[in-house]
Write an enzyme that holds these catalytic residues in place. Structure first.
Site, PDB file in Angstrom:
ATOM      1  N   GLU A 280       0.827  -1.220   0.000  1.00  0.00           N
ATOM      2  CA  GLU A 280       0.000   0.000   0.000  1.00  0.00           C
ATOM      3  C   GLU A 280       0.853   1.257   0.000  1.00  0.00           C
ATOM      4  OE1 GLU A 280      -2.989   0.197   3.111  1.00  0.00           O
ATOM      5  OE2 GLU A 280      -4.518  -0.495   1.745  1.00  0.00           O
ATOM      6  N   HIS A 301      10.698 -25.907   1.222  1.00  0.00           N
ATOM      7  CA  HIS A 301      10.094 -27.099   0.607  1.00  0.00           C
ATOM      8  C   HIS A 301       8.866 -26.737  -0.214  1.00  0.00           C
ATOM      9  CE1 HIS A 301      12.709 -29.734   3.005  1.00  0.00           C
ATOM     10  NE2 HIS A 301      12.664 -28.719   3.845  1.00  0.00           N
ATOM     11  N   LYS A 415     -14.206   0.566  -3.206  1.00  0.00           N
ATOM     12  CA  LYS A 415     -15.133   0.914  -2.113  1.00  0.00           C
ATOM     13  C   LYS A 415     -16.360   1.618  -2.681  1.00  0.00           C
ATOM     14  CE  LYS A 415     -11.746   1.677   1.547  1.00  0.00           C
ATOM     15  NZ  LYS A 415     -11.107   2.699   2.359  1.00  0.00           N
TER      16      LYS A 415
END
Ligand code: PA5
Length: 446
Positions: A280, A301, A415
């Site tokens: 951000e 791994h 938003k």
């Protein structure tokens, strides 16, 4: 004290894919300018640096009050209002809910099944709720708050408010208004402290006190590394040097992905916290560094093949812990088997450190740049140092790119579209936009 080792970032040790000292010398002036911007407090958002001197008594009082009336502690928040507390919990009290009280739950999403699980595991009447939102207007947090508050109201009637504390801006926003008008207890997040830089404010400190960690130790750790992180000379400042190395690796070598690999399960959430801070703060104007969370030895791994042989676009940053505080010696047993006998007599901490060192070297040998940040142990003091180091370092990187590391303008559009879908007054045009897009989405479908 936290330290860095960047030998395996340099051409002198890993060859042509490393950086020359000249490159660092060339950027010195720009780096010193970044320090000067911070020292002169050119940005109001640098207020996170003042948190180190904060008086923690209000946070301690609130923790005492809430622990006195509850057996569970539920945080409602998202992004910077949840990741810091999550990190503190996991680092300083691992497996907390198995044996310790109060049990802690962090609801940082609007997934109904998660909330259902939380409700099934708590007695709401015995649950303190910390609603955290700097702006006081984040939809996800508001949604959780509305549901939890109604449930509390049904259970406790007029005493419901006593179970809440709202952590928010001291002067504005819906949560502040509720605190002022409905008598909810509240704690402030200073106006100039942005979400992802807020872990050392009441956002993280209240949770620390709730789980029995002295919040003063987090601040003390941060305060003790402050001066080193503000030295003008890049060769003396570990935060500035790390910022310059990551910046140069991207600009000069095309290595714009930074893999953070703490060699500790307790720092898994630190990787997540780092991802938000890096993404951000730095992903702007077509530039930025991409964070990549990881954990050692587990990801040796899982991801290691990619780091070793995949695209040459990454820098690996190891986080090494010197003292794990506990240890286990591997006993003699099955000593006739070559895959087992070499471990006998060694300890787990020897093994985890050996694997970290071996991974650094394996990468370095084929010219893949990596560096190591070392912390002596995982406690509140050193975690405070780690938070502060990464916050300052992120600000430095932002200044080197010439972007504002404190805003996040591009998270707003989704938003606004959500408001349109959910029918919020004033967002009718966004609703229409979504409906038109739904039409287009019918074209390519299987
Ligand atoms: O870093 C930020 O500012 C954001 O990630 C916020 O923390 C996040 O959006 C939550 O915001 P708020 O605390 O206002 O609810």
């Amino acid at each position: 004290m936290l330290g860095i080792n960047f030998s395996f970032m340099m051409a002198e040790t890993i060859g042509g894919k490393g950086l020359s000292e000249r490159k660092i010398e060339d950027i010195k002036e720009k780096a010193a300018q970044a320090v000067s911007e911070i020292k002169q407090r050119k940005w109001p958002e640098l207020q996170f640096m003042d948190l180190l001197k904060d008086d923690t008594s209000a946070v301690k009082d609130e923790a005492r009050r809430l622990n006195g009336v509850s057996e569970n502690f539920l945080i409602l928040g998202i992004g910077g209002s949840a990741l810091g507390p999550k990190c503190i919990l996991e680092a300083l009290s691992p497996f907390h809910n198995i044996s310790k009280k109060p049990k802690v739950f962090i609801y940082d999403n609007v997934d109904p099944s998660t909330l259902d699980c939380i409700f099934k595991n708590i007695d709401i009447k015995k649950t303190a709720v910390n609603v955290i939102s700097k702006s006081g207007g984040t939809g996800e947090t508001a949604a959780g708050f509305k549901i939890v508050y109604e449930k509390m109201k049904k259970a406790l009637g007029g005493r419901a408010e006593e179970m809440f504390v709202l952590t928010t801006d001291p002067g504005k926003g819906d949560l502040r208004r509720l605190a002022n008008e409905k008598g909810f207890a509240s704690l402030p997040i200073p106006p100039g402290v942005g979400g992802r830089y807020s872990v050392l404010s009441s956002v993280g400190l209240l949770l620390a006190e709730i789980i029995g960690v002295d919040s003063g130790d987090l601040l003390k750790g941060a305060a003790d590394i402050h001066d080193r992180c503000l030295k003008d000379e890049v060769w003396e400042n570990p935060a500035l040097m790390t910022a310059c190395l990551c910046y140069l690796m991207d600009r000069e070598e095309g290595r714009g992905i930074d893999v953070l690999v703490p060699y500790s399960d307790r720092l898994r959430s630190f990787s997540e916290w780092f991802c938000q801070l890096w993404a951000e703060s730095l992903g702007k104007l077509g530039m930025g560094l991409s964070p990549y969370p990881s954990v050692g030895t587990t990801d040796q791994h899982s991801q290691m093949q990619l780091w070793m042989e995949g695209p040459e676009n990454k820098v690996v940053i190891f986080l090494r812990v010197e003292d794990y505080g506990v240890d286990f010696q591997m006993p003699h047993g099955f000593d006739d088997l070559p895959g087992m006998n070499y471990l006998s007599g060694h300890t787990l901490s020897e093994l985890i450190k050996a694997e970290e060192e071996a991974t650094e070297l394996a990468l370095a040998k084929i010219g893949r740049p990596n560096m190591t940040i070392t912390i002596p142990r995982i406690d509140a003091y050193h975690l405070g140092q780690l938070f502060y180091f990464f916050e300052i370092m992120t600000a430095f990187v932002g200044f080197l790119y010439g972007v504002n590391p404190f805003n996040q303008p591009s998270v707003e559009e989704s938003k606004r579209l959500t408001f349109g879908i959910m029918g919020r007054p004033g967002f009718e045009a966004k609703k229409k936009e979504v409906e038109e897009a739904r039409g287009k989405k019918t074209i390519f479908k299987l």
